[in-house]
Design an enzyme around this catalytic site. Structure first.
Site, PDB file in Angstrom:
ATOM      1  N   PRO A 100      44.895  22.818   5.732  1.00 51.07           N
ATOM      2  CA  PRO A 100      46.203  23.411   5.460  1.00 51.07           C
ATOM      3  C   PRO A 100      47.042  22.689   4.416  1.00 51.07           C
ATOM      4  O   PRO A 100      48.024  23.247   3.943  1.00 51.07           O
ATOM      5  CB  PRO A 100      46.894  23.384   6.834  1.00 51.07           C
ATOM      6  CG  PRO A 100      46.164  22.360   7.625  1.00 51.07           C
ATOM      7  CD  PRO A 100      44.756  22.363   7.110  1.00 51.07           C
ATOM      8  N   GLU A 107      20.461  25.560  -3.438  1.00 50.21           N
ATOM      9  CA  GLU A 107      20.841  24.228  -2.975  1.00 50.21           C
ATOM     10  C   GLU A 107      19.924  23.732  -1.865  1.00 50.21           C
ATOM     11  O   GLU A 107      19.726  22.539  -1.692  1.00 50.21           O
ATOM     12  CB  GLU A 107      22.290  24.210  -2.467  1.00 50.21           C
ATOM     13  CG  GLU A 107      23.319  24.621  -3.487  1.00 50.21           C
ATOM     14  CD  GLU A 107      23.683  26.092  -3.364  1.00 50.21           C
ATOM     15  OE1 GLU A 107      22.840  26.893  -2.889  1.00 50.21           O
ATOM     16  OE2 GLU A 107      24.807  26.448  -3.757  1.00 50.21           O
ATOM     17  N   GLU A 117      20.436  32.907   7.895  1.00 54.50           N
ATOM     18  CA  GLU A 117      20.319  31.446   7.905  1.00 54.50           C
ATOM     19  C   GLU A 117      19.533  30.912   9.099  1.00 54.50           C
ATOM     20  O   GLU A 117      18.779  29.954   8.956  1.00 54.50           O
ATOM     21  CB  GLU A 117      21.705  30.804   7.871  1.00 54.50           C
ATOM     22  CG  GLU A 117      22.443  31.074   6.578  1.00 54.50           C
ATOM     23  CD  GLU A 117      23.719  30.257   6.457  1.00 54.50           C
ATOM     24  OE1 GLU A 117      24.057  29.507   7.405  1.00 54.50           O
ATOM     25  OE2 GLU A 117      24.381  30.367   5.415  1.00 54.50           O
ATOM     26  N   ARG A 159      24.418  19.975   0.651  1.00 54.42           N
ATOM     27  CA  ARG A 159      25.765  20.254   0.162  1.00 54.42           C
ATOM     28  C   ARG A 159      26.047  19.454  -1.108  1.00 54.42           C
ATOM     29  O   ARG A 159      26.073  18.224  -1.093  1.00 54.42           O
ATOM     30  CB  ARG A 159      26.794  19.925   1.251  1.00 54.42           C
ATOM     31  CG  ARG A 159      26.677  20.825   2.482  1.00 54.42           C
ATOM     32  CD  ARG A 159      26.729  22.285   2.095  1.00 54.42           C
ATOM     33  NE  ARG A 159      26.850  23.178   3.245  1.00 54.42           N
ATOM     34  CZ  ARG A 159      26.774  24.503   3.151  1.00 54.42           C
ATOM     35  NH1 ARG A 159      26.550  25.079   1.967  1.00 54.42           N
ATOM     36  NH2 ARG A 159      26.911  25.249   4.219  1.00 54.42           N
TER      37      ARG A 159
END
Length: 199
Positions: A128, A154, A110, A77
């Site tokens: 939120p 990535e 995946e 990530r």
């Protein structure tokens, strides 16, 4: 004071702020960002930025093999510059791709599985305070293995690792699993999700 609340919680009661204007200031493949001008009696006018996901809900798939193992995908990530262990998941490719179709595609691409049974078991707002994006979580069972796709630049050498639900919970407790959708899914599984869905 007793334990009773003053009133039942009502998520749709009147807003404490008035929206004066909204303008899209950024658009990308996955999301766009709006600049919003608001006004309140307490603070006057102020600005906020709201992120919207494109094409609908993101999706996560909690898959359980016939022998009770949970496949988790290694993902690199970029925002946090670290590898993660996650349930398969992702975004719709088009505005017409339904969450269940995204779940089927991401499970296949995946994790390398197809499921005979796929059931949505929860839906939540990712963040939120600045985003309107929801994630839908699905339980996939009666699995068969298929060929995986290349995930992306990535994670060119990502792997799929199989864990028991108990092992996965320990990985949450010790901080190895940090992805929110994965934590929610595994804790629901450990709390009797399979029994509650299958009766």
């Amino acid at each position: 004071m007793g334990n009773e609340t003053y009133r039942p919680f009502d998520p749709w009661r009147p807003s404490p702020v008035k929206e004066n204007g909204r303008k899209e200031i950024f658009n990308s493949h996955y999301f766009n960002i709006d600049h919003v001008n608001l006004e309140s009696a307490a603070s006057g006018t102020f600005d906020r930025y709201v992120l919207h996901g494109n094409n609908g809900d993101t999706v996560g798939v909690l898959a359980v093999t016939d022998d009770g193992m949970v496949p988790l995908v290694e993902q690199y990530r970029i925002p946090t510059h670290r590898w993660t262990l996650e349930i398969p998941g992702g975004h719709p490719a088009t505005p017409t791709e339904r969450p269940s179709e995204v779940a089927e595609r991401k499970l296949r691409e995946e994790a390398g599985y197809e499921a005979k049974e796929l059931v949505q078991f929860t839906r939540f707002i990712d963040e939120p305070s600045f985003s309107s994006q929801y994630t839908s979580l699905f339980l996939a069972t009666s699995l068969s293995q298929v060929e995986r796709a290349v995930i992306g630049p990535e994670s060119p050498r990502s792997d799929v690792r199989l864990f028991t639900p108990e092992e996965a919970v320990r990985l949450i407790i010790n901080g190895t699993i940090v992805d929110a959708k994965t934590i929610i899914a595994i804790l629901r599984l450990n709390n009797g999700l399979l029994k509650s869905i299958k009766g």
